[in-house]
Structure formats: C-alpha cells, structure tokens
Design an enzyme around this catalytic site. Structure first.
Site, PDB file in Angstrom:
ATOM      1  N   GLU A   1       0.807  -1.215   0.000  1.00 40.28           N
ATOM      2  CA  GLU A   1       0.000   0.000   0.000  1.00 40.28           C
ATOM      3  C   GLU A   1       0.847   1.276   0.000  1.00 40.28           C
ATOM      4  O   GLU A   1       0.338   2.364  -0.294  1.00 40.28           O
ATOM      5  CB  GLU A   1      -0.918   0.011   1.224  1.00 40.28           C
ATOM      6  CG  GLU A   1      -2.022  -1.039   1.207  1.00 40.28           C
ATOM      7  CD  GLU A   1      -3.091  -0.762   0.170  1.00 40.28           C
ATOM      8  OE1 GLU A   1      -3.066   0.317  -0.448  1.00 40.28           O
ATOM      9  OE2 GLU A   1      -3.942  -1.646  -0.047  1.00 40.28           O
TER      10      GLU A   1
ATOM     11  N   GLU B   1       7.072 -22.189   7.599  1.00 39.92           N
ATOM     12  CA  GLU B   1       7.405 -21.256   8.672  1.00 39.92           C
ATOM     13  C   GLU B   1       8.352 -21.870   9.699  1.00 39.92           C
ATOM     14  O   GLU B   1       8.932 -21.167  10.516  1.00 39.92           O
ATOM     15  CB  GLU B   1       6.136 -20.762   9.369  1.00 39.92           C
ATOM     16  CG  GLU B   1       5.423 -21.800  10.209  1.00 39.92           C
ATOM     17  CD  GLU B   1       4.148 -21.251  10.840  1.00 39.92           C
ATOM     18  OE1 GLU B   1       4.050 -21.327  12.073  1.00 39.92           O
ATOM     19  OE2 GLU B   1       3.277 -20.734  10.103  1.00 39.92           O
TER      20      GLU B   1
END
Length: 306
Positions: free
Chosen positions: A87, A118
């Site tokens: 953004e 992960e």
C-alpha cells in the site's frame, strides 16, 4: 524460545471462556460476541503505544538516511506485512524497494497455505542475506504466537548485520523472550475460535502496521496536514483524490487544479508549492530536493527568503 511442540502455554493458543458455546449461538449472538472480543484488539494497541512510537522514530531515522523497512512473517502475519508494504507506493509514492514484505514461502504463500515453511529458520536467514540487509535497514518480525522459526531466523540474521530489529507478537514477553531493539506485544487474549490468530491477533497487528507505516511516512514528509500529498496519480480514483486535495487546500476550481496538477508533472506536493510560492516546476523541484521533499520545510524556506 519454548520447544515448538509445546505451544499450549501460549496466550494465543488458550481457550476463550467467553466462546465455549460458539457452535450454539444464534447468528446475532455470534456477531455480538465477535464485536465484543474485537474491542480488545484496539485496547491492546493502545497499551503498546510507547513501543509503537519508538518504532516510528527509529524507522523514520533509518529511512531518512537511505535505509529500507522490511516486514517478515509467515501465514496471516506475513500476508499482513506484504499488504502494508504494497500500500505504500500508491499512498505515498514510495519506490517499491523502500518498504518490503517478506513472507515464508514467497509470493505463492499469499494465496495458499504454506504453514510448513514457517518452521525453517534458515529460510528466514536466507531471506535477509538475499536482500542484502545492512545497518541502515529496519526489520520488523511479525508472529502472533511469537515462536515462528522463520521470523526468529530473519531477526537474528538482521541483528548480526546491524539492522534495527522490531518484534511484534501477541503473547507476553515471559512466554517468548527475544533480543531486539523494540519489543511490541499486542495482548489480545485467547481467540473466539481457539488458536485462530487471524482474528483478534490479526486485527491488532493490522492496526499496529497502519500506525507504523503511516507514522514513518508522516515523519518523512510524505504528508501535509492530514493530506497524502505524495499520492501516486496512477488511476482515475487517485487523480480525483489529487484534484480534491489541490482544490481543498488552494481554493482552486477543479479545472484550474487539473491544469496545476499537469504543470507539476502530476505531483500534488510540487503543485501546492508552485501555487503557494509562484515558483515554476524546475525551481520548486529543486527546493523540495533541498529540504528532503518536505513541503512544509520548503514553504518555510521561501518565507524566510522573502
């Protein structure tokens, strides 16, 4: 860090006593319960305000001197980091490399589950090496439960390279300890759906990232008042926003604002400086460069000369 097979003690893994009958609630009761629990996300961010403020200060200072900001995470935490980074270019006209999201499993993990990745701390270390992190950079590790090896590996490698390191987790520091420059704990409590940290923990994390990235950009002069004067005019919605900012701040008609925007090369900040000082594009551009692209500082400089 606790053994990865023993996570039941973590705050984010505990059972919420308020939702023991979750599967028996009416739809309205279900929504009311969620709404009540979500208030805790806002409260958790408020309690971390000092650490968030320190993060903004440290990150802005590093970026001001040529550094970059990285978010590192896996699963929901990684996706939130990538989202916040993505953004920044349209909102603040920053280059894509200034704020970057690193997610375990890479781009593919944005749209499909990659939870097994992960657990590889070495992948986190490799991600830091690949991006050639230096002492100028800021690395923010995000892990709701606090134990994600990918994140710990990345933070450890970043710290060894002299980078500023920030940790964001939703468990208290006595449950997961870590050596970083700023330790942010967003204690939202047990989830409505036990262990589903995409809920309150994810909401609190998104709120925190909103604060951090916006605060850093404000400190870097990307905002004038509360207007995004570095907005990238790349589509009709953003052009309309740019014209509204110009019209609101200058009193110009939409047509005149459009002409000014074109004269400035579609840069709202420069357009405002040109209008308020009478400078042409090249002179205004040079003045902004002299003041690290800070509009308010550039305007003050012209007043002193006058």
């Amino acid at each position: 860090m606790q053994n990865l097979q023993e996570r039941g003690h973590l705050l984010t893994e505990q059972v919420n006593p308020n939702s023991l009958n979750l599967d028996q609630l009416s739809c309205l009761e279900f929504v009311e319960l969620f709404n009540s629990e979500d208030q805790k996300a806002v409260a958790a961010v408020e309690k971390a305000k000092n650490q968030l403020a320190e993060t903004i200060e440290r990150a802005a200072e590093r970026l001001r001197h040529g550094g970059r900001l990285f978010y590192v995470g896996a699963g929901t935490s990684g996706r939130l980091g990538v989202l916040d980074a993505a953004e920044c270019p349209p909102t603040f006209c920053t280059p894509p490399e200034l704020v970057q999201g690193i997610i375990a499993g890479g781009a593919g993990a944005l749209v499909r589950s990659s939870e097994d990745l992960e657990d590889r701390s070495q992948d986190g270390e490799a991600a830091i090496a690949q991006r050639q992190i230096t002492q100028l950079d800021v690395v923010i590790g995000i892990t709701a439960g606090g134990t994600t090896p990918f994140v710990h590996g990345a933070l450890s490698a970043a710290r060894q390279r002299g980078a500023t390191t920030i940790f964001i987790a939703c468990v208290p520091d006595d449950q997961v300890k870590i050596n970083v420059d700023v330790d942010i704990r967003l204690l939202t409590g047990p989830e409505v759906l036990a262990g589903s940290t995409r809920l309150k923990a994810g909401t609190a994390t998104k709120l925190a990232l909103n604060i951090i990235s916006t605060g850093v950009m404000v400190k870097l002069g990307k905002v004038y008042g509360n207007r995004m004067v570095d907005v990238a005019v790349t589509n009709q919605k953003l052009r309309d926003r740019a014209l509204r900012i110009l019209s609101d701040l200058t009193g110009l008609s939409r047509e005149a604002a459009n002409l000014l925007l074109e004269r400035s090369g579609k840069w709202v900040k420069l357009a405002l400086l040109m209008h308020w000082t009478g400078l042409e594009k090249e002179e205004g551009d040079r003045l902004l460069s002299e003041h690290q692209s800070n509009l308010r500082a550039a305007i003050e400089a012209t007043k002193k000369k006058g």
